[in-house]
Design a protein around this motif. Sequence first.
Motif, PDB file in Angstrom:
ATOM      1  N   GLU A  50     -30.001   1.402  -9.102  1.00 28.05           N
ATOM      2  CA  GLU A  50     -29.552   1.688  -8.599  1.00 28.05           C
ATOM      3  C   GLU A  50     -28.583   0.516  -7.940  1.00 28.05           C
ATOM      4  OE1 GLU A  50     -32.666   1.022  -8.881  1.00 28.05           O
ATOM      5  OE2 GLU A  50     -34.078   2.551  -8.593  1.00 28.05           O
ATOM      6  N   ARG A  51     -28.370  -0.290  -8.686  1.00 32.08           N
ATOM      7  CA  ARG A  51     -27.328  -1.398  -8.508  1.00 32.08           C
ATOM      8  C   ARG A  51     -25.966  -0.991  -8.692  1.00 32.08           C
ATOM      9  NH1 ARG A  51     -30.639  -4.694  -5.609  1.00 32.08           N
ATOM     10  NH2 ARG A  51     -30.706  -6.001  -5.891  1.00 32.08           N
ATOM     11  N   LEU A  52     -26.059   0.098  -9.828  1.00 29.71           N
ATOM     12  CA  LEU A  52     -24.710   0.269 -10.044  1.00 29.71           C
ATOM     13  C   LEU A  52     -24.958   1.530  -9.158  1.00 29.71           C
ATOM     14  CD1 LEU A  52     -25.821   0.671 -14.302  1.00 29.71           C
ATOM     15  CD2 LEU A  52     -24.429  -1.704 -13.185  1.00 29.71           C
ATOM     16  N   ALA A  53     -24.871   1.946  -9.691  1.00 36.35           N
ATOM     17  CA  ALA A  53     -24.954   3.770  -7.906  1.00 36.35           C
ATOM     18  C   ALA A  53     -24.481   3.289  -6.557  1.00 36.35           C
ATOM     19  CB  ALA A  53     -26.399   4.683  -7.877  1.00 36.35           C
ATOM     20  N   ALA A  54     -25.330   2.262  -5.927  1.00 38.79           N
ATOM     21  CA  ALA A  54     -24.434   1.497  -5.195  1.00 38.79           C
ATOM     22  C   ALA A  54     -23.269   0.515  -5.212  1.00 38.79           C
ATOM     23  CB  ALA A  54     -25.101   0.456  -4.542  1.00 38.79           C
ATOM     24  N   TRP A  55     -23.005   0.110  -6.688  1.00 40.40           N
ATOM     25  CA  TRP A  55     -21.357  -0.657  -6.355  1.00 40.40           C
ATOM     26  C   TRP A  55     -20.422   0.412  -6.573  1.00 40.40           C
ATOM     27  CZ3 TRP A  55     -24.159  -4.647 -10.343  1.00 40.40           C
ATOM     28  CH2 TRP A  55     -24.751  -5.162  -9.291  1.00 40.40           C
ATOM     29  N   ARG A  56     -21.021   1.214  -7.856  1.00 38.72           N
ATOM     30  CA  ARG A  56     -19.205   1.722  -8.451  1.00 38.72           C
ATOM     31  C   ARG A  56     -18.602   1.727  -9.126  1.00 38.72           C
ATOM     32  NH1 ARG A  56     -19.847   6.801  -5.994  1.00 38.72           N
ATOM     33  NH2 ARG A  56     -17.796   7.355  -5.728  1.00 38.72           N
ATOM     34  N   GLU A  57     -18.871   0.380  -9.791  1.00 37.19           N
ATOM     35  CA  GLU A  57     -17.960  -0.697 -10.166  1.00 37.19           C
ATOM     36  C   GLU A  57     -17.424   0.012 -11.517  1.00 37.19           C
ATOM     37  OE1 GLU A  57     -15.508  -2.835 -10.305  1.00 37.19           O
ATOM     38  OE2 GLU A  57     -16.745  -4.084  -9.317  1.00 37.19           O
ATOM     39  N   THR A  58     -15.817   0.005 -12.133  1.00 36.02           N
ATOM     40  CA  THR A  58     -15.101   1.201 -12.803  1.00 36.02           C
ATOM     41  C   THR A  58     -14.473  -0.175 -14.321  1.00 36.02           C
ATOM     42  OG1 THR A  58     -12.869   1.049 -11.593  1.00 36.02           O
ATOM     43  CG2 THR A  58     -14.880   2.352 -11.395  1.00 36.02           C
ATOM     44  N   ASP A  59     -14.367  -1.088 -13.700  1.00 38.54           N
ATOM     45  CA  ASP A  59     -14.364  -2.796 -14.353  1.00 38.54           C
ATOM     46  C   ASP A  59     -15.188  -3.023 -15.083  1.00 38.54           C
ATOM     47  OD1 ASP A  59     -11.824  -3.503 -15.286  1.00 38.54           O
ATOM     48  OD2 ASP A  59     -13.000  -5.070 -15.210  1.00 38.54           O
ATOM     49  N   PRO A  60     -14.999  -3.475 -16.491  1.00 40.64           N
ATOM     50  CA  PRO A  60     -16.153  -3.393 -17.463  1.00 40.64           C
ATOM     51  C   PRO A  60     -16.925  -4.948 -16.880  1.00 40.64           C
ATOM     52  CG  PRO A  60     -14.010  -1.998 -18.991  1.00 40.64           C
ATOM     53  CD  PRO A  60     -14.859  -1.897 -17.737  1.00 40.64           C
ATOM     54  N   GLN A  61     -15.792  -5.734 -17.150  1.00 38.54           N
ATOM     55  CA  GLN A  61     -15.675  -7.422 -16.703  1.00 38.54           C
ATOM     56  C   GLN A  61     -15.683  -7.409 -15.540  1.00 38.54           C
ATOM     57  OE1 GLN A  61     -14.736  -9.660 -19.844  1.00 38.54           O
ATOM     58  NE2 GLN A  61     -16.655 -10.496 -18.203  1.00 38.54           N
ATOM     59  N   ARG A  62     -16.113  -7.278 -14.107  1.00 40.69           N
ATOM     60  CA  ARG A  62     -16.152  -7.570 -13.343  1.00 40.69           C
ATOM     61  C   ARG A  62     -17.936  -6.814 -13.223  1.00 40.69           C
ATOM     62  NH1 ARG A  62     -11.156  -5.305 -11.426  1.00 40.69           N
ATOM     63  NH2 ARG A  62     -12.150  -3.136 -10.685  1.00 40.69           N
ATOM     64  N   LEU A  63     -18.084  -5.428 -13.905  1.00 38.69           N
ATOM     65  CA  LEU A  63     -19.968  -4.777 -14.183  1.00 38.69           C
ATOM     66  C   LEU A  63     -20.511  -6.135 -14.763  1.00 38.69           C
ATOM     67  CD1 LEU A  63     -21.105  -3.022 -13.742  1.00 38.69           C
ATOM     68  CD2 LEU A  63     -20.988  -2.262 -15.582  1.00 38.69           C
ATOM     69  N   VAL A  64     -19.905  -6.606 -16.103  1.00 38.92           N
ATOM     70  CA  VAL A  64     -21.260  -7.100 -16.231  1.00 38.92           C
ATOM     71  C   VAL A  64     -21.497  -8.582 -16.023  1.00 38.92           C
ATOM     72  CG1 VAL A  64     -21.084  -5.897 -18.438  1.00 38.92           C
ATOM     73  CG2 VAL A  64     -19.383  -8.142 -17.801  1.00 38.92           C
ATOM     74  N   ASN A  65     -20.192  -9.454 -15.321  1.00 43.16           N
ATOM     75  CA  ASN A  65     -20.425 -10.115 -13.998  1.00 43.16           C
ATOM     76  C   ASN A  65     -20.566 -10.487 -12.485  1.00 43.16           C
ATOM     77  OD1 ASN A  65     -18.697 -11.599 -16.314  1.00 43.16           O
ATOM     78  ND2 ASN A  65     -17.041 -11.471 -14.977  1.00 43.16           N
ATOM     79  N   ARG A  66     -20.511  -9.488 -12.220  1.00 45.80           N
ATOM     80  CA  ARG A  66     -21.840  -8.737 -11.249  1.00 45.80           C
ATOM     81  C   ARG A  66     -22.938  -8.664 -11.229  1.00 45.80           C
ATOM     82  NH1 ARG A  66     -19.080  -4.590  -6.398  1.00 45.80           N
ATOM     83  NH2 ARG A  66     -20.618  -5.377  -5.056  1.00 45.80           N
ATOM     84  N   ILE A  67     -23.552  -8.012 -12.609  1.00 48.49           N
ATOM     85  CA  ILE A  67     -25.076  -7.988 -13.284  1.00 48.49           C
ATOM     86  C   ILE A  67     -25.492  -8.514 -13.308  1.00 48.49           C
ATOM     87  CG2 ILE A  67     -26.811  -6.774 -14.738  1.00 48.49           C
ATOM     88  CD1 ILE A  67     -24.526  -4.733 -14.666  1.00 48.49           C
ATOM     89  N   HIS A  68     -24.704 -10.324 -13.838  1.00 49.52           N
ATOM     90  CA  HIS A  68     -25.368 -11.265 -13.933  1.00 49.52           C
ATOM     91  C   HIS A  68     -25.662 -12.332 -12.898  1.00 49.52           C
ATOM     92  CE1 HIS A  68     -24.371 -15.883 -16.268  1.00 49.52           C
ATOM     93  NE2 HIS A  68     -25.353 -15.456 -15.606  1.00 49.52           N
TER      94      HIS A  68
END
Length: 372
Positions: free
Chosen positions: A330-348
């Motif tokens: 659900e978080r990934l679908a809401a964020w729609r993040e496309t940059d790998p580094q920003r994605l893993v940092n945001r999840i963390h």
Amino acid sequence: MSLPEPLPRPRRAVRYRPALIAVPLGLIAVIMVLDLVTGPDIHLGPLLVAAPALTAAFAGPRLTALVGALAIAAQIMLSILFGRLTVPDNQAQTVALFLATLFIVVFRVVHARHEQALDQVRSVADVAQKVLLRPLPPRIGPLTIASVYVAAEAEAQIGGDLYAAVRTRDGTRVLIGDVRGKGLTAVGDAALLLGAFRAAAHRFPPFPRLVAHLQNTVYWDLEGLVDDDAAGESAGESFVTALVLEIPDDDPSVRLINCGHPPPLRLRDGEVVPLMVREIALPLGLTGDIKESDYKAEDFSYREDDLLLLYTDGVIEARDSRGVFYPLTERLAAWRETDPQRLVNRIHTDLLAHTGGALDDDVALVALKRRP
């Protein structure tokens, strides 16, 4: 495998702001003034022991001893001013202050050595992590890669989660896994699997044969521990869930063999799709000798600008204070993040916020994006 440069010298265990020294010095001055104001019938000298005790909380042994010496000097000065220098009761107070200060300084010396040893252990752990769990390169072949690793144990740098990526002559092979075990046993199993993967993957054996090799390596290593009763008991509970991927350079696809691991998530145009294989293999190390024919790789579409997220179950099994699992999809679908580094940092960051900053299990995240 070569080690990095020699270990850095331990960091200074004691760090404090110089302005803090004004607190115990001011305390000595206040006690002296109050003792002088209240007269000879009230003795506040014994309170001077608070000055070195307070200093030990933020400074090293030398500064603590210096403040303690000033406190003793203040006690002697008060005794002279009130004419009590030869009074037995006052002499006993001075000796008691000296002994208390000596005890505080000795305690601070021991504590400083402990801090230095702990700092050295942290340095060794940091090097061990870099040797065992090498940082993934930001770019490998047509892929952009980002990763995050967080050990659940306090002060720990390494644990039972693992990941690695190896280039072959026409693609990239990626491994992510989770050792079911604790402590040094889990770290040893992770090191074994990573070593076997790195040694074999670049030789480009057929993909199923590579996974069979990893399975047999883990199984026979754990089987060898059974001769030792204590180790045998731990080995019986140890296995590794793993996800092995093969990503060709010139084909918009990814091949998977899933050995009991959470499925990867593909992010494409804001849609999150778990790549579920039809047949999930057993975790590595649970069964006897396995042949490559026992594994079947499955292909999934993986086009330009697609992003793959690999993770361990420490992510999806993390709970908040109400016992609610972390809603990764659900978080990934809401964020729609496309940059790998920003994605893993945001999840963390979001995962720590979800759990209140405390993790019950190790967490590993790897994001891979196929570049044009």
